[in-house]
Structure formats: C-alpha cells, structure tokens
Write a protein that holds these residues in place. Structure first.
Motif, PDB file in Angstrom:
ATOM      1  N   LYS A   1      39.598  19.300   2.352  1.00 32.06           N
ATOM      2  CA  LYS A   1      38.059  17.826   3.333  1.00 32.06           C
ATOM      3  C   LYS A   1      37.340  18.616   4.002  1.00 32.06           C
ATOM      4  CE  LYS A   1      41.473  14.177   3.851  1.00 32.06           C
ATOM      5  NZ  LYS A   1      42.412  14.028   5.067  1.00 32.06           N
ATOM      6  N   GLN A   2      36.649  19.721   3.121  1.00 32.09           N
ATOM      7  CA  GLN A   2      35.619  20.411   3.592  1.00 32.09           C
ATOM      8  C   GLN A   2      34.416  19.562   3.346  1.00 32.09           C
ATOM      9  OE1 GLN A   2      35.686  23.528   5.397  1.00 32.09           O
ATOM     10  NE2 GLN A   2      38.084  22.928   5.409  1.00 32.09           N
ATOM     11  N   LEU A   3      33.266  19.685   5.197  1.00 34.43           N
ATOM     12  CA  LEU A   3      32.259  19.356   4.891  1.00 34.43           C
ATOM     13  C   LEU A   3      31.631  19.776   3.733  1.00 34.43           C
ATOM     14  CD1 LEU A   3      31.359  18.393   8.445  1.00 34.43           C
ATOM     15  CD2 LEU A   3      31.891  16.766   6.494  1.00 34.43           C
ATOM     16  N   PRO A   4      30.283  19.497   2.795  1.00 34.12           N
ATOM     17  CA  PRO A   4      29.986  20.509   2.658  1.00 34.12           C
ATOM     18  C   PRO A   4      28.835  21.307   2.323  1.00 34.12           C
ATOM     19  CG  PRO A   4      29.029  17.899   1.700  1.00 34.12           C
ATOM     20  CD  PRO A   4      29.746  17.997   3.084  1.00 34.12           C
ATOM     21  N   PHE A   5      28.831  21.445   3.921  1.00 30.97           N
ATOM     22  CA  PHE A   5      27.286  22.742   3.949  1.00 30.97           C
ATOM     23  C   PHE A   5      28.243  24.068   4.817  1.00 30.97           C
ATOM     24  CE2 PHE A   5      28.375  20.318   8.392  1.00 30.97           C
ATOM     25  CZ  PHE A   5      29.069  20.954   8.607  1.00 30.97           C
ATOM     26  N   ARG A   6      29.732  23.935   4.131  1.00 29.46           N
ATOM     27  CA  ARG A   6      30.939  24.969   4.676  1.00 29.46           C
ATOM     28  C   ARG A   6      30.721  25.721   3.510  1.00 29.46           C
ATOM     29  NH1 ARG A   6      31.032  24.389  10.158  1.00 29.46           N
ATOM     30  NH2 ARG A   6      32.775  22.459  10.404  1.00 29.46           N
ATOM     31  N   TYR A   7      30.608  25.323   2.365  1.00 31.78           N
ATOM     32  CA  TYR A   7      30.473  25.990   0.644  1.00 31.78           C
ATOM     33  C   TYR A   7      28.667  26.766   1.434  1.00 31.78           C
ATOM     34  CZ  TYR A   7      34.252  23.308   0.041  1.00 31.78           C
ATOM     35  OH  TYR A   7      35.586  22.814  -0.549  1.00 31.78           O
ATOM     36  N   LEU A   8      28.234  26.011   1.697  1.00 32.31           N
ATOM     37  CA  LEU A   8      26.926  26.975   1.854  1.00 32.31           C
ATOM     38  C   LEU A   8      26.998  27.593   3.023  1.00 32.31           C
ATOM     39  CD1 LEU A   8      23.483  27.245   1.353  1.00 32.31           C
ATOM     40  CD2 LEU A   8      23.256  25.411   3.177  1.00 32.31           C
ATOM     41  N   ALA A   9      27.387  27.637   3.765  1.00 32.75           N
ATOM     42  CA  ALA A   9      28.029  28.940   5.075  1.00 32.75           C
ATOM     43  C   ALA A   9      27.954  30.540   4.144  1.00 32.75           C
ATOM     44  CB  ALA A   9      28.699  28.514   5.907  1.00 32.75           C
ATOM     45  N   ALA A  10      29.728  29.594   3.526  1.00 33.67           N
ATOM     46  CA  ALA A  10      30.981  30.542   2.672  1.00 33.67           C
ATOM     47  C   ALA A  10      29.707  31.348   1.934  1.00 33.67           C
ATOM     48  CB  ALA A  10      32.169  30.220   2.268  1.00 33.67           C
ATOM     49  N   TYR A  11      28.717  31.290   0.896  1.00 32.30           N
ATOM     50  CA  TYR A  11      27.421  31.490  -0.872  1.00 32.30           C
ATOM     51  C   TYR A  11      26.639  32.957   0.169  1.00 32.30           C
ATOM     52  CZ  TYR A  11      24.893  30.941  -4.219  1.00 32.30           C
ATOM     53  OH  TYR A  11      24.402  31.096  -5.743  1.00 32.30           O
ATOM     54  N   ARG A  12      26.122  31.961   1.438  1.00 29.69           N
ATOM     55  CA  ARG A  12      25.391  32.335   2.373  1.00 29.69           C
ATOM     56  C   ARG A  12      25.517  34.348   2.903  1.00 29.69           C
ATOM     57  NH1 ARG A  12      21.996  28.910   4.873  1.00 29.69           N
ATOM     58  NH2 ARG A  12      20.538  28.274   3.049  1.00 29.69           N
ATOM     59  N   GLU A  13      27.192  34.059   3.562  1.00 31.18           N
ATOM     60  CA  GLU A  13      27.655  35.682   3.641  1.00 31.18           C
ATOM     61  C   GLU A  13      28.058  36.174   2.970  1.00 31.18           C
ATOM     62  OE1 GLU A  13      28.957  36.217   7.102  1.00 31.18           O
ATOM     63  OE2 GLU A  13      27.907  34.381   8.362  1.00 31.18           O
ATOM     64  N   VAL A  14      28.248  35.893   1.904  1.00 34.74           N
ATOM     65  CA  VAL A  14      29.028  35.922   0.965  1.00 34.74           C
ATOM     66  C   VAL A  14      27.782  37.018   0.155  1.00 34.74           C
ATOM     67  CG1 VAL A  14      30.124  36.569  -1.878  1.00 34.74           C
ATOM     68  CG2 VAL A  14      31.026  35.571  -0.155  1.00 34.74           C
ATOM     69  N   LYS A  15      27.157  36.218   0.000  1.00 32.97           N
ATOM     70  CA  LYS A  15      25.637  36.554  -1.602  1.00 32.97           C
ATOM     71  C   LYS A  15      24.920  37.726  -0.466  1.00 32.97           C
ATOM     72  CE  LYS A  15      21.459  35.168  -3.086  1.00 32.97           C
ATOM     73  NZ  LYS A  15      20.990  34.024  -3.039  1.00 32.97           N
ATOM     74  N   ALA A  16      24.881  38.272   1.013  1.00 34.11           N
ATOM     75  CA  ALA A  16      24.754  39.470   1.953  1.00 34.11           C
ATOM     76  C   ALA A  16      25.279  40.723   1.248  1.00 34.11           C
ATOM     77  CB  ALA A  16      24.460  38.661   3.621  1.00 34.11           C
ATOM     78  N   LEU A  17      26.569  40.646   0.999  1.00 32.91           N
ATOM     79  CA  LEU A  17      27.391  42.273   0.522  1.00 32.91           C
ATOM     80  C   LEU A  17      26.592  42.802  -0.847  1.00 32.91           C
ATOM     81  CD1 LEU A  17      31.311  40.363   1.708  1.00 32.91           C
ATOM     82  CD2 LEU A  17      29.218  40.889   3.207  1.00 32.91           C
ATOM     83  N   GLN A  18      26.757  43.867  -0.329  1.00 36.94           N
ATOM     84  CA  GLN A  18      26.856  44.648  -1.728  1.00 36.94           C
ATOM     85  C   GLN A  18      28.458  45.450  -2.097  1.00 36.94           C
ATOM     86  OE1 GLN A  18      23.837  45.522  -2.820  1.00 36.94           O
ATOM     87  NE2 GLN A  18      22.873  43.997  -1.173  1.00 36.94           N
ATOM     88  N   ASN A  19      28.865  44.200  -3.092  1.00 33.76           N
ATOM     89  CA  ASN A  19      29.969  44.455  -3.967  1.00 33.76           C
ATOM     90  C   ASN A  19      30.182  43.777  -4.981  1.00 33.76           C
ATOM     91  OD1 ASN A  19      33.342  43.397  -4.030  1.00 33.76           O
ATOM     92  ND2 ASN A  19      33.004  43.964  -1.954  1.00 33.76           N
ATOM     93  N   GLY A  20      30.949  44.910  -5.842  1.00 33.19           N
ATOM     94  CA  GLY A  20      30.658  43.906  -7.067  1.00 33.19           C
ATOM     95  C   GLY A  20      31.581  42.905  -7.110  1.00 33.19           C
TER      96      GLY A  20
END
Length: 508
Positions: free
Chosen positions: A276-295
């Motif tokens: 039951k996650q609000l949709p914007f929670r996925y966006l917040a996680a997406y941005r945190e991950v996208k900023a990483l330098q990781n394979g």
C-alpha cells in the motif's frame, strides 16, 4: 458535482492565494480536499497550524457521519495516518448522543503509536498540558481506544512504546482497557512496569552494529554488508523498509545474489499490492538509487519501474477511442515539499500521478504548464523515467500557473478531446494579463469545439478554492489526493456520481 450538459455562467465568489478570481467549494468538497492532501506540515501558501485550524472549522460545518466516513476513507483508502486522528478528536469534541466516535476510533487506530498520537492531538486541541490533564478524556474516545488496545500483542506494544508527549503506559492508565484474558493482563502489567521484551527488528540489529567498535573502516563496512545480506535472505525486511533502504543496501556493497533477491522482492506483484505504498515513494527511491555509482543501479531501477506499474495495476485507464490530455502544473508553488523531512515535492506528486495515468491511456497528449503550456511526447510505460524527463525540462515553460493555456491551445487547434486532466494545486492565475481564465476558456471550448468534453482538476494541495465552479459548471469535477486511489473516483464520475460517492458509501 454531477455532470450537466446545459451551458450556464457562474460568477467567481472569492479569490485564491494568488488573488485571482475563484470559486468556493461546498463544505463537503472542501473538507475532502483538505483531508486528502494533508501532511499537516507547512506548504507554500499555508502553514501547518492554519491547515489544522481550517480542518477543525470544516468538521463543524459538516455532518458527523460524513466526517467519520471521510476519516475511514483517508485511513483505509488513501493510507493517511495523522489526519484521520485529527478528525476523530474534533468529532469527539463536537458530537454527542451515540457511539459514532468510539466506532470510528476503533476502526482508524491500526497501530499502537496511533493511540498515543491521538491522545497528544486531543491534548493540543483541548488545550491540555501534560498527561495528568487528560484524566477527563472523552468517554467515546476512551471506549474506542480500549477496543484498540485489546487488538495489539506484546511485540506490537513493545515496538511502538516510544518516548513522546504521551507514552503507551500513560495511555493504558487513561483508557483502562479490560484485558481479554490473563495473558493480556500480563502484557499490560509488563507495559506498566517497563519490562516488555525488546522486540527483534531489523532496526535493532543495525543499531547494535552501529554502536559496536571496529578496528578499521573496512571491518565496519564488512559487518554491515554481511548484516544486510542476512536480513535480505531472511525476508525480515518489510516492503517499506526495503524501499527506503535501497541506497544503504547498495552502498554496503552487498553481493550480486542479494541484489537479485532485492529486485525480486521489490517487483513481486503480491508484495506491492500488500505494501500500500503511495506512488511518490517509488519516485523517492528511484532518485536515491539513480544517484549512486554502482553496477547494480540499472537492475534496481528496472525493478522500481515494475513495482510502480504493479501498484497501479487496477487503475482503469482509457482505450484508443478516448482522447485524453494530461497536463502537469510545474509552477513555483508546486515546488514545495509535502512535509518538512521529505525531498518529495507537490510537483513530483503531480508528475507521478500524471505519468501513471498516461501509462494507462492509449490516446493521450501529455505536457506541462507554467508561464506557457508545452506538449511533451513520452513513451507509454516507464513512469519513473518519464517523470525524470519532465523534471529535467521543467524550466522550458517557466513557473507561473497559466493553466488556462492548456484549454486555449485545444480551442485554437480545434482539437476534440474527451477528458482534460490537470494535476495542480488549483491556485491558477494569469500572469500574461490578457484577461484569459480557465473558466472562460473551458466554456468557449465546450461551446465551439467539444460539447462532450470533461475537465478533471486533480487538487494536490487542498487550499479550498477552484478556478471553476465545480458544483455547477458543465463537465467539471474536482478530485483530491496523492494516492493512485484518486483514479478510482473517475468511474464514479462517469457513472453520474461525484468525488464523494465512494466516501458516502462507507459503512462501519
């Protein structure tokens, strides 16, 4: 709020926060919009204490049963926690003569910490200072909280027994719940004595690691890597915990096998539905991950795209025969965090909901408006990637709120569409000083181009006004909230109902 197809003119009866002509909402619609968008935190146009005072005033203007139904809707359908408690507390202050309040409290209190939050809210609203002043608690609140207490086990009580204005121990003395059996009496005794066993959670494990002493940083990193891998393999991380700790997990350098498990858990259709996650929670996680330098970043981003797609799997879109316009407000007032600790902006909510809807439509024109209105062609499907593309291009249209340009563009093109969806804080105005308004453009568009067209204002801020008269204007409806549940209202509207239809159907 029902759609009518006779043309008539309505005159604005107020102004919005920008000083532009606007229309007031009915007390029911205004309360619904305020509740559905309430983080009870400061927003661009409105401070938290102002929003709280307005909520209280609106409760007094509405029927108690509707307020109770709205509180249940907010808790069970929109996944809000604090604002349903505010509604219950205010009802307890105003309503007497039946058990409406006790039944409401028993239904909306779903975690032990909501007992203490409700009592703290009760103290604030009734200007009580200190726990001892709560001994004259509303009887109906007391009965509802007693039912709630009996619902929780020892693990839940221990997990949520936190320091605060009111502790669970204090609440127990105030509420006096009758234990179901001797085992529950023993739990209550432990709660009073402060001897409930420390609950085993992933937080306690990580906290213990963080307090340990390490010879080197490498040793510390290895310890966290091992712990995260163990937690992932054990399945002890809940979905929200996993979503919020993706950055920590990847930065800990977990194995490729662990990342595969993480991606599988994130994109598990059943788990997404349960979370039951609000949709914007996925966006917040997406941005945190996208900023990483990781394979492993690309794999996790793909899993998040799958997850948000599954989260809206039941969203009823429109087929190729239905022509839809999705317009997202990128004005300055939308660049406001939804809460003080959040990096998510109202603008983000607008884009996520807009792109979710776009992903479910086959004949759709999408774009953003500020000083100008710009159409932007996006592929169907990648919701989060499309949001980032909109975000990257926000400066192309400026930061005013000229929403009327969306409809003017349709009128000037003589383009017939069926549904126009505006995702906005509804504080529209005209920075071009050419006299154009959304109400004027909509009336003219319906008169000369598309008499069957419908306009949906998705209100993301709940400030209490609208740029058109949603009570009587032809083919116009207001829908409020940050959850994908807002799209469930569309079906009610298409069937002659209103944004309030689902709320008024709630029984308890």
């Amino acid at each position: 709020m029902r759609f009518n197809f006779t043309f008539r003119k309505a005159q604005p009866n107020t102004v919005n926060h920008e000083g532009a002509p606007a229309f007031t909402l009915t007390p029911q619609l205004e309360l619904y919009a305020a509740v559905a968008t309430a983080a009870l935190s400061d927003q661009f146009y409105e401070k938290a204490d102002t929003r709280l005072a307005r909520l209280r005033e609106l409760v007094a203007r509405n029927d108690p049963t509707f307020v109770a139904q709205l509180a249940v809707y907010a808790r069970e359908q929109m996944y809000l926690r604090s604002v349903p408690l505010v509604l219950a507390v205010e009802l307890a202050r105003l309503h007497r003569g039946d058990n409406l309040v006790s039944r409401l409290v028993a239904r909306i209190v779903q975690r032990p910490d909501e007992i203490t939050e409700l009592l703290a809210c009760y103290a604030q609203v009734n200007q009580r200072t200190g726990v001892k002043t709560l001994n004259r608690l509303s009887k109906q609140l007391q009965k509802g909280l007693a039912v709630s207490f009996n619902r929780f086990d020892g693990y839940q009580l221990a997990k949520y027994d936190r320091a605060g204005a009111v502790r669970l121990r204090d609440a127990l003395f105030l509420v006096h719940p009758t234990p179901r059996n001797e085992a529950q009496q023993a739990l209550f005794n432990q709660l009073v004595a402060g001897t409930l066993p420390t609950p085993y959670t992933w937080e306690t494990e990580l906290s213990a690691l963080g307090q340990a002493t390490y010879a080197t940083q490498e040793e510390r990193t290895a310890a966290f890597q091992e712990k995260w891998e163990t937690l992932i393999a054990s399945g002890k991380l809940g979905y929200m915990a996993l979503l919020r700790n993706l950055r920590n997990i990847l930065e800990a350098g977990v194995s490729a096998e662990a990342v595969v498990e993480v991606c599988a858990a994130l994109s598990d259709r059943a788990a997404v539905a349960r979370s039951k996650q609000l949709p914007f929670r996925y966006l917040a996680a997406y941005r945190e991950v996208k900023a990483l330098q990781n394979g492993h970043v690309s794999a996790v981003l793909t899993a998040l795209e799958d997850a948000i797609s599954y989260s809206a799997a039941n969203l009823r879109g429109f087929g190729p025969e239905t022509r839809v316009v999705v317009a997202c407000d990128v004005s300055s007032s939308m660049q406001t965090p939804i809460s003080p600790r959040s990096k998510v902006l109202l603008y983000d909510v607008s884009l996520v909901l807009g792109m979710l809807l776009q992903s479910r439509c086959q004949h759709v024109t999408a774009g953003m408006f500020g000083d100008t209105w710009k159409r932007i062609s996006m592929p169907r499907g990648p919701v989060l990637r499309n949001v980032d593309e909109f975000y990257r291009r926000e400066g192309e249209v400026g930061y005013s709120t000229n929403g009327y340009l969306v409809v003017r563009d349709l009128r000037q093109r003589q383009e017939v569409v069926d549904k126009v969806m505006l995702f906005t804080d509804v504080q529209l105005w005209n920075s071009n000083a050419d006299g154009g308004t959304l109400a004027q453009e909509w009336a003219e568009y319906r008169r000369t181009v598309a008499p069957q067209a419908r306009l949906y204002l998705f209100d993301l801020a709940g400030h209490g006004t609208a740029p058109l008269d949603v009570r009587a204007e032809d083919g116009v409806a207001l829908i409020a909230g940050w959850s994908d549940k807002v799209f469930g209202v569309l079906e009610a509207l298409d069937n002659g109902g209103s944004a309030l239809t689902e709320i008024e159907a709630i029984e308890f």
